[in-house]
Design a protein around this motif. Structure first.
Motif, PDB file in Angstrom:
ATOM      1  N   CYS A 151       0.841  -1.195   0.000  1.00 39.29           N
ATOM      2  CA  CYS A 151       0.000   0.000   0.000  1.00 39.29           C
ATOM      3  C   CYS A 151       0.877   1.245   0.000  1.00 39.29           C
ATOM      4  O   CYS A 151       1.469   1.618   1.012  1.00 39.29           O
ATOM      5  CB  CYS A 151      -0.935  -0.013   1.205  1.00 39.29           C
ATOM      6  SG  CYS A 151      -2.242  -1.249   1.083  1.00 39.29           S
ATOM      7  N   LEU A 152       0.964   1.854  -1.159  1.00 39.93           N
ATOM      8  CA  LEU A 152       1.660   3.116  -1.357  1.00 39.93           C
ATOM      9  C   LEU A 152       0.717   4.041  -2.116  1.00 39.93           C
ATOM     10  O   LEU A 152      -0.343   3.611  -2.572  1.00 39.93           O
ATOM     11  CB  LEU A 152       2.938   2.910  -2.171  1.00 39.93           C
ATOM     12  CG  LEU A 152       3.982   1.932  -1.626  1.00 39.93           C
ATOM     13  CD1 LEU A 152       5.071   1.696  -2.669  1.00 39.93           C
ATOM     14  CD2 LEU A 152       4.594   2.461  -0.338  1.00 39.93           C
ATOM     15  N   VAL A 153       1.099   5.293  -2.248  1.00 42.04           N
ATOM     16  CA  VAL A 153       0.334   6.190  -3.113  1.00 42.04           C
ATOM     17  C   VAL A 153       0.931   6.054  -4.510  1.00 42.04           C
ATOM     18  O   VAL A 153       1.805   6.807  -4.927  1.00 42.04           O
ATOM     19  CB  VAL A 153       0.395   7.651  -2.613  1.00 42.04           C
ATOM     20  CG1 VAL A 153      -0.461   8.552  -3.528  1.00 42.04           C
ATOM     21  CG2 VAL A 153      -0.109   7.757  -1.182  1.00 42.04           C
ATOM     22  N   HIS A 154       0.468   5.019  -5.219  1.00 46.21           N
ATOM     23  CA  HIS A 154       0.949   4.763  -6.577  1.00 46.21           C
ATOM     24  C   HIS A 154       0.286   5.730  -7.550  1.00 46.21           C
ATOM     25  O   HIS A 154      -0.888   6.078  -7.413  1.00 46.21           O
ATOM     26  CB  HIS A 154       0.599   3.342  -7.011  1.00 46.21           C
ATOM     27  CG  HIS A 154       1.304   2.269  -6.245  1.00 46.21           C
ATOM     28  ND1 HIS A 154       2.657   2.041  -6.358  1.00 46.21           N
ATOM     29  CD2 HIS A 154       0.838   1.345  -5.370  1.00 46.21           C
ATOM     30  CE1 HIS A 154       2.995   1.018  -5.588  1.00 46.21           C
ATOM     31  NE2 HIS A 154       1.914   0.577  -4.980  1.00 46.21           N
ATOM     32  N   THR A 155       1.036   6.135  -8.580  1.00 43.67           N
ATOM     33  CA  THR A 155       0.448   6.871  -9.697  1.00 43.67           C
ATOM     34  C   THR A 155       0.973   6.256 -10.986  1.00 43.67           C
ATOM     35  O   THR A 155       2.055   5.664 -11.013  1.00 43.67           O
ATOM     36  CB  THR A 155       0.782   8.379  -9.679  1.00 43.67           C
ATOM     37  OG1 THR A 155       2.025   8.619 -10.354  1.00 43.67           O
ATOM     38  CG2 THR A 155       0.863   8.925  -8.251  1.00 43.67           C
ATOM     39  N   ILE A 156       0.202   6.390 -12.055  1.00 38.03           N
ATOM     40  CA  ILE A 156       0.625   5.820 -13.341  1.00 38.03           C
ATOM     41  C   ILE A 156       0.023   6.618 -14.486  1.00 38.03           C
ATOM     42  O   ILE A 156      -1.126   7.067 -14.411  1.00 38.03           O
ATOM     43  CB  ILE A 156       0.216   4.326 -13.442  1.00 38.03           C
ATOM     44  CG1 ILE A 156       0.798   3.683 -14.704  1.00 38.03           C
ATOM     45  CG2 ILE A 156      -1.309   4.165 -13.384  1.00 38.03           C
ATOM     46  CD1 ILE A 156       0.664   2.169 -14.743  1.00 38.03           C
ATOM     47  N   HIS A 169       1.293  -4.184 -16.504  1.00 36.38           N
ATOM     48  CA  HIS A 169       2.079  -3.482 -15.480  1.00 36.38           C
ATOM     49  C   HIS A 169       1.295  -3.378 -14.171  1.00 36.38           C
ATOM     50  O   HIS A 169       1.857  -3.564 -13.088  1.00 36.38           O
ATOM     51  CB  HIS A 169       2.461  -2.097 -15.986  1.00 36.38           C
ATOM     52  CG  HIS A 169       3.520  -1.424 -15.179  1.00 36.38           C
ATOM     53  ND1 HIS A 169       4.671  -2.060 -14.766  1.00 36.38           N
ATOM     54  CD2 HIS A 169       3.598  -0.155 -14.679  1.00 36.38           C
ATOM     55  CE1 HIS A 169       5.416  -1.223 -14.070  1.00 36.38           C
ATOM     56  NE2 HIS A 169       4.778  -0.059 -13.988  1.00 36.38           N
ATOM     57  N   LEU A 170       0.017  -3.090 -14.257  1.00 38.18           N
ATOM     58  CA  LEU A 170      -0.817  -3.031 -13.052  1.00 38.18           C
ATOM     59  C   LEU A 170      -0.822  -4.382 -12.334  1.00 38.18           C
ATOM     60  O   LEU A 170      -0.715  -4.441 -11.099  1.00 38.18           O
ATOM     61  CB  LEU A 170      -2.250  -2.639 -13.409  1.00 38.18           C
ATOM     62  CG  LEU A 170      -2.488  -1.220 -13.936  1.00 38.18           C
ATOM     63  CD1 LEU A 170      -3.971  -1.021 -14.223  1.00 38.18           C
ATOM     64  CD2 LEU A 170      -2.000  -0.159 -12.961  1.00 38.18           C
ATOM     65  N   ASP A 269       5.135  11.667 -17.976  1.00 34.34           N
ATOM     66  CA  ASP A 269       6.005  12.528 -17.169  1.00 34.34           C
ATOM     67  C   ASP A 269       5.211  13.067 -15.985  1.00 34.34           C
ATOM     68  O   ASP A 269       4.326  13.899 -16.148  1.00 34.34           O
ATOM     69  CB  ASP A 269       6.534  13.674 -18.022  1.00 34.34           C
ATOM     70  CG  ASP A 269       7.452  14.621 -17.250  1.00 34.34           C
ATOM     71  OD1 ASP A 269       7.779  14.308 -16.082  1.00 34.34           O
ATOM     72  OD2 ASP A 269       7.837  15.665 -17.814  1.00 34.34           O
ATOM     73  N   ILE A 270       5.552  12.591 -14.805  1.00 34.63           N
ATOM     74  CA  ILE A 270       4.811  12.990 -13.613  1.00 34.63           C
ATOM     75  C   ILE A 270       4.882  14.489 -13.357  1.00 34.63           C
ATOM     76  O   ILE A 270       3.979  15.084 -12.775  1.00 34.63           O
ATOM     77  CB  ILE A 270       5.322  12.199 -12.388  1.00 34.63           C
ATOM     78  CG1 ILE A 270       4.413  12.414 -11.175  1.00 34.63           C
ATOM     79  CG2 ILE A 270       6.752  12.572 -12.052  1.00 34.63           C
ATOM     80  CD1 ILE A 270       3.016  11.906 -11.361  1.00 34.63           C
ATOM     81  N   LEU A 271       5.949  15.134 -13.812  1.00 37.99           N
ATOM     82  CA  LEU A 271       6.107  16.574 -13.590  1.00 37.99           C
ATOM     83  C   LEU A 271       5.124  17.388 -14.426  1.00 37.99           C
ATOM     84  O   LEU A 271       4.915  18.570 -14.156  1.00 37.99           O
ATOM     85  CB  LEU A 271       7.542  17.005 -13.904  1.00 37.99           C
ATOM     86  CG  LEU A 271       8.634  16.377 -13.039  1.00 37.99           C
ATOM     87  CD1 LEU A 271      10.014  16.854 -13.494  1.00 37.99           C
ATOM     88  CD2 LEU A 271       8.423  16.713 -11.562  1.00 37.99           C
ATOM     89  N   SER A 272       4.534  16.749 -15.430  1.00 40.39           N
ATOM     90  CA  SER A 272       3.586  17.446 -16.291  1.00 40.39           C
ATOM     91  C   SER A 272       2.145  17.047 -16.001  1.00 40.39           C
ATOM     92  O   SER A 272       1.250  17.355 -16.793  1.00 40.39           O
ATOM     93  CB  SER A 272       3.905  17.149 -17.766  1.00 40.39           C
ATOM     94  OG  SER A 272       5.207  17.560 -18.092  1.00 40.39           O
ATOM     95  N   SER A 291       4.749   6.538  -4.998  1.00 38.92           N
ATOM     96  CA  SER A 291       5.469   5.695  -5.967  1.00 38.92           C
ATOM     97  C   SER A 291       4.892   5.938  -7.353  1.00 38.92           C
ATOM     98  O   SER A 291       3.717   5.681  -7.597  1.00 38.92           O
ATOM     99  CB  SER A 291       5.341   4.213  -5.612  1.00 38.92           C
ATOM    100  OG  SER A 291       5.831   3.389  -6.644  1.00 38.92           O
ATOM    101  N   HIS A 292       5.723   6.453  -8.252  1.00 40.75           N
ATOM    102  CA  HIS A 292       5.282   6.691  -9.627  1.00 40.75           C
ATOM    103  C   HIS A 292       5.656   5.492 -10.486  1.00 40.75           C
ATOM    104  O   HIS A 292       6.841   5.217 -10.701  1.00 40.75           O
ATOM    105  CB  HIS A 292       5.913   7.973 -10.179  1.00 40.75           C
ATOM    106  CG  HIS A 292       5.586   9.195  -9.367  1.00 40.75           C
ATOM    107  ND1 HIS A 292       4.283   9.606  -9.164  1.00 40.75           N
ATOM    108  CD2 HIS A 292       6.377  10.087  -8.712  1.00 40.75           C
ATOM    109  CE1 HIS A 292       4.294  10.715  -8.425  1.00 40.75           C
ATOM    110  NE2 HIS A 292       5.542  11.012  -8.134  1.00 40.75           N
ATOM    111  N   LEU A 293       4.657   4.740 -10.951  1.00 38.30           N
ATOM    112  CA  LEU A 293       4.902   3.512 -11.705  1.00 38.30           C
ATOM    113  C   LEU A 293       5.262   3.806 -13.158  1.00 38.30           C
ATOM    114  O   LEU A 293       4.798   4.776 -13.724  1.00 38.30           O
ATOM    115  CB  LEU A 293       3.643   2.630 -11.664  1.00 38.30           C
ATOM    116  CG  LEU A 293       3.170   2.214 -10.280  1.00 38.30           C
ATOM    117  CD1 LEU A 293       1.886   1.403 -10.378  1.00 38.30           C
ATOM    118  CD2 LEU A 293       4.247   1.410  -9.562  1.00 38.30           C
TER     119      LEU A 293
END
Length: 293
Positions: A151-156, A169-170, A269-272, A291-293
């Motif tokens: 359990c993390l705060v995943h983003t994708i 991937h999921l 790109d998570i920064l965008s 966690s950025h997947l």
């Protein structure tokens, strides 16, 4: 016609009789895994499913080719139509020699293989793709599973991914809940519009939910041409979710504490992407690592 469609038509042209669909999918999978096509990003990706590796994109392409009357595709078998055989002769001229050789070599290797033998070979060689199988083709339980739940705060982001690659991937990350945070859950790319994505997730045992209010309206994303413009957008967004949607943020933070979940949007790109400040807001509530997947 897409190159990947020409390749599967060339494979079908090697068979004079209808081929079992399970066998056909496994052959296309082996083209992806064992030939030069493993490095071709636009070729088919695969995901674990009922009979091992499966491609939702491949089945969609077969359906389109059936509508065009290039293939005859039933529930169990697929074959080139008479029109399709004439059509393929012209289309495959644009394939490069290495692509043709990959197909012909694979056909030579497996042309006598039964469906059972072919599936067993794939299962033994690529055990990851057996984790969703409805039938044990190996005579024993597969030892391959997804990684332990975390359990993390995943983003994708799905930019640059096929739907099959994205779903695979999921599964590898053992994501049990996909939280779509696009304002408009629409996409011209197959599999990523809300109804399609929800249905495909359900087939694989992944829960899907759309939180439209946590998205950024398209009107606010115009003229984003510099780091400054993105920073201003995300500053406005952080203020909004800190006020209008704070209760929803708290609710999602609790959900992510209890089940491996991922916030989903388009940008790779998570920064965008606004999911970065959203993940930060959620993490500040539940204390989980991002966690950025």
């Amino acid at each position: 016609m897409l190159t990947r469609e020409k390749i599967i038509l060339y494979l079908l042209s090697c068979y004079s009789e209808p081929i079992d669909k399970i066998s056909f999918v496994k052959l296309v999978f082996l083209l992806r895994q064992t030939t030069i096509l493993k490095d071709v990003k636009s070729f088919y990706d695969f995901v674990p499913y009922k009979f091992g590796p499966f491609s939702f994109t491949l089945y969609r392409d077969l359906a389109r080719l059936r509508i065009k009357e290039i293939v005859v595709s039933g529930t169990k078998r697929v074959v080139l139509s008479q029109f399709g055989r004439k059509y393929v002769d012209a289309e495959i001229e644009s394939l490069c020699s290495s692509q043709k050789r990959a197909v012909s070599d694979l056909f030579s290797t497996f042309k006598e293989a039964t469906t059972n033998c072919l599936v067993k070979h794939v299962y033994q060689t690529y055990p990851w793709y057996t984790i969703k199988s409805a039938k044990n083709w190996m005579g024993g339980a597969s030892s391959t599973t997804a990684k332990p739940a975390n359990c993390l705060v995943h983003t994708i982001g799905y930019e640059g991914r096929s739907i099959d690659s994205f779903l695979n991937h999921l599964l590898k990350e053992n994501i049990q809940l996909l939280i779509d945070v696009r304002a408009n859950a629409l996409s011209r790319k197959y599999g990523f519009s809300k109804s399609q994505l929800s249905s495909l997730c359900q087939k694989l045992g992944i829960e899907y939910r759309h939180e439209r209010s946590l998205g950024v309206p398209s009107s606010e994303r115009r003229n984003l041409e510099s780091h400054r413009s993105y920073r201003r957008l995300f500053e406005r967004y952080e203020k909004r979710i800190g006020l209008d949607d704070y209760q929803l943020v708290r609710s999602i933070s609790q959900v992510m504490e209890n089940a491996p979940s991922a916030l989903m949007c388009f940008e790779s790109d998570i920064l965008s992407c606004h999911r970065r400040p959203l993940a930060g807001a959620i993490s500040s509530v539940n204390g989980l690592t991002i966690s950025h997947l």
